[in-house]
Design a protein around this motif. Structure first.
Motif, mmCIF file in Angstrom:
data_model
loop_
_atom_site.group_PDB
_atom_site.id
_atom_site.type_symbol
_atom_site.label_atom_id
_atom_site.label_comp_id
_atom_site.label_asym_id
_atom_site.label_seq_id
_atom_site.Cartn_x
_atom_site.Cartn_y
_atom_site.Cartn_z
ATOM 1 N N LYS A 155 -8.515 0.555 -10.075
ATOM 2 C CA LYS A 155 -8.540 1.553 -9.271
ATOM 3 C C LYS A 155 -9.363 1.045 -8.051
ATOM 4 N N ALA A 156 -10.050 0.100 -8.340
ATOM 5 C CA ALA A 156 -11.008 -0.568 -7.312
ATOM 6 C C ALA A 156 -9.800 -1.407 -6.417
ATOM 7 N N ALA A 157 -8.983 -2.159 -7.205
ATOM 8 C CA ALA A 157 -7.973 -2.927 -6.596
ATOM 9 C C ALA A 157 -6.843 -1.912 -5.761
ATOM 10 N N VAL A 158 -6.563 -0.672 -6.170
ATOM 11 C CA VAL A 158 -5.872 0.472 -5.533
ATOM 12 C C VAL A 158 -6.594 0.662 -4.011
ATOM 13 N N ILE A 159 -7.776 0.760 -4.222
ATOM 14 C CA ILE A 159 -8.583 1.268 -2.864
ATOM 15 C C ILE A 159 -8.229 0.019 -1.844
ATOM 16 N N ALA A 160 -8.516 -1.215 -2.245
ATOM 17 C CA ALA A 160 -8.564 -2.495 -1.473
ATOM 18 C C ALA A 160 -6.983 -2.689 -1.048
ATOM 19 N N LEU A 161 -6.125 -2.518 -2.036
ATOM 20 C CA LEU A 161 -4.768 -2.696 -1.539
ATOM 21 C C LEU A 161 -4.313 -1.636 -0.208
ATOM 22 N N THR A 162 -4.702 -0.605 -0.404
ATOM 23 C CA THR A 162 -4.483 0.561 0.267
ATOM 24 C C THR A 162 -5.013 0.331 1.741
ATOM 25 N N VAL A 163 -6.165 -0.289 1.881
ATOM 26 C CA VAL A 163 -6.607 -0.668 3.251
ATOM 27 C C VAL A 163 -6.076 -1.905 3.739
ATOM 28 N N GLN A 164 -5.228 -2.786 2.920
ATOM 29 C CA GLN A 164 -4.725 -3.845 3.532
ATOM 30 C C GLN A 164 -3.429 -3.328 3.935
ATOM 31 N N TYR A 165 -2.451 -2.613 2.890
ATOM 32 C CA TYR A 165 -1.311 -2.047 3.584
ATOM 33 C C TYR A 165 -1.471 -1.445 5.034
ATOM 34 N N ALA A 166 -2.430 -0.647 5.154
ATOM 35 C CA ALA A 166 -2.746 0.126 6.442
ATOM 36 C C ALA A 166 -2.764 -0.990 7.640
ATOM 37 N N LYS A 167 -3.350 -1.914 7.216
ATOM 38 C CA LYS A 167 -3.819 -2.961 8.366
ATOM 39 C C LYS A 167 -2.509 -3.450 8.817
ATOM 40 N N ASN A 168 -1.503 -3.757 7.747
ATOM 41 C CA ASN A 168 -0.319 -4.626 7.664
ATOM 42 C C ASN A 168 0.910 -3.472 8.418
ATOM 43 N N LEU A 169 0.517 -2.366 8.323
ATOM 44 C CA LEU A 169 1.607 -1.331 8.610
ATOM 45 C C LEU A 169 1.125 -0.137 9.637
ATOM 46 N N PRO A 170 0.761 -0.476 10.765
ATOM 47 C CA PRO A 170 0.029 0.349 11.621
ATOM 48 C C PRO A 170 0.698 1.471 12.169
ATOM 49 N N SER A 171 2.020 1.329 12.099
ATOM 50 C CA SER A 171 2.915 2.510 12.291
ATOM 51 C C SER A 171 3.035 3.667 11.188
ATOM 52 N N PHE A 172 2.424 3.421 10.056
ATOM 53 C CA PHE A 172 2.603 4.108 8.794
ATOM 54 C C PHE A 172 1.083 4.969 8.778
ATOM 55 N N ARG A 173 0.878 5.664 8.063
ATOM 56 C CA ARG A 173 -0.218 6.316 7.519
ATOM 57 C C ARG A 173 -0.345 6.129 6.069
ATOM 58 N N VAL A 174 -1.349 5.255 5.802
ATOM 59 C CA VAL A 174 -1.526 4.604 4.406
ATOM 60 C C VAL A 174 -2.749 5.216 4.014
ATOM 61 N N ALA A 210 1.249 12.389 12.312
ATOM 62 C CA ALA A 210 1.294 11.070 12.653
ATOM 63 C C ALA A 210 0.092 10.428 13.481
ATOM 64 N N ASP A 211 -0.937 11.391 13.784
ATOM 65 C CA ASP A 211 -1.976 11.126 14.453
ATOM 66 C C ASP A 211 -3.108 11.081 13.152
ATOM 67 N N GLY A 212 -2.787 11.530 12.095
ATOM 68 C CA GLY A 212 -3.822 11.291 11.065
ATOM 69 C C GLY A 212 -4.354 10.058 10.779
ATOM 70 N N PRO A 213 -5.392 9.986 9.769
ATOM 71 C CA PRO A 213 -6.135 8.877 9.412
ATOM 72 C C PRO A 213 -5.118 7.765 8.627
ATOM 73 N N THR A 214 -5.570 6.496 8.735
ATOM 74 C CA THR A 214 -4.640 5.490 7.845
ATOM 75 C C THR A 214 -5.977 4.464 7.359
ATOM 76 N N GLY A 215 -5.503 4.286 6.256
ATOM 77 C CA GLY A 215 -6.656 3.457 5.656
ATOM 78 C C GLY A 215 -7.954 4.018 4.939
ATOM 79 N N ALA A 216 -7.759 4.976 4.979
ATOM 80 C CA ALA A 216 -8.737 5.678 4.426
ATOM 81 C C ALA A 216 -8.906 6.417 3.037
#
Length: 226
Positions: A155-174, A210-216
């Motif tokens: 679950k720690a890894a899931v939190i970290a990978l979420t942050v990284q996906y959000a950085k890589n996909l700026p048009s997404f909300r992750v 679409a204006d919501g948070p991401t990487g959170a």
């Protein structure tokens, strides 16, 4: 129409997430390993989809069967067989990581072409406060008594990978959701929250604008500061 795929949707948190998103107007595809276990989610109006997050062929077939996808909720997960140090071995660790971490990557990567075609792509990963070091190490948190190493690490890894996906996909909300100590099969229904309370964060994140948070990282009480 918002098209939503939820993995592990045949029971517990996944089933309740499906119910609530259907009520919110989503067309829900309910992923599950065994279609025979899908009666409850079909009764809600979801379409059951065979999807085993540990099987690439199953994942590819499931995603190729969808007409569109706007929201992906990576909910599937396992507790594992190791609950301390004395019963821990490499295979027990690998089994949990394969489902809880690699499974998310496997499904997300397969879903990217459909999500990229959406006007408002959203990914919600379901983690746990058990993956949050502060909660594990400070007395008074529900997570403090937990001794399991594979589940916490996954679950720690899931939190970290979420942050990284959000950085890589700026048009997404992750974003990533913490259900909290919810009464489920994982804890023999000892949790003090209902499954509805346990899905508050995931449902909120699945329905953000679409204006919501991401990487959170969010619980039902709101954003958890890193």
């Amino acid at each position: 129409m918002t098209h939503t795929l939820i993995t592990g949707a045949n029971k517990s948190l996944g089933l309740e997430t499906a119910r609530r998103l259907i009520a919110a107007g989503h067309t829900v595809y309910a992923g599950m390993r065994d279609l025979a276990s899908g009666d409850a989610v079909r009764a809600l109006g979801a379409q059951a989809v065979q999807l085993d997050v540990t099987d690439q062929a199953s994942v590819d077939a499931a995603l190729s069967s969808l007409p569109a996808l706007d929201v992906l909720v990576n909910n599937a997960g396992i507790l594992g067989s190791s609950h301390g140090v004395d019963d821990l071995d490499a295979q027990a660790m690998a089994d949990v990581l394969e489902t809880n971490v690699v499974g998310i990557v496997r499904v997300t990567q397969a879903a990217l072409p459909l999500l990229r075609a959406s006007q408002h792509p959203v990914i919600v990963n379901v983690a746990s406060g058990v993956g949050w070091p502060r909660f594990l190490s400070e007395e008074g948190h529900d997570e403090f008594p937990v001794t399991s190493i594979p589940y916490a690490a996954s679950k720690a890894a899931v939190i970290a990978l979420t942050v990284q996906y959000a950085k890589n996909l700026p048009s997404f909300r992750v974003n990533v959701a913490d259900p909290g100590y919810t009464a489920t099969d994982f804890n023999r229904h000892s949790g003090h929250q209902s499954v509805t309370e346990g899905t508050d964060a995931a449902v909120t994140l699945a329905t953000i604008g679409a204006d919501g948070p991401t990487g959170a990282f969010f619980s039902r009480q709101g954003r958890i500061d890193y």
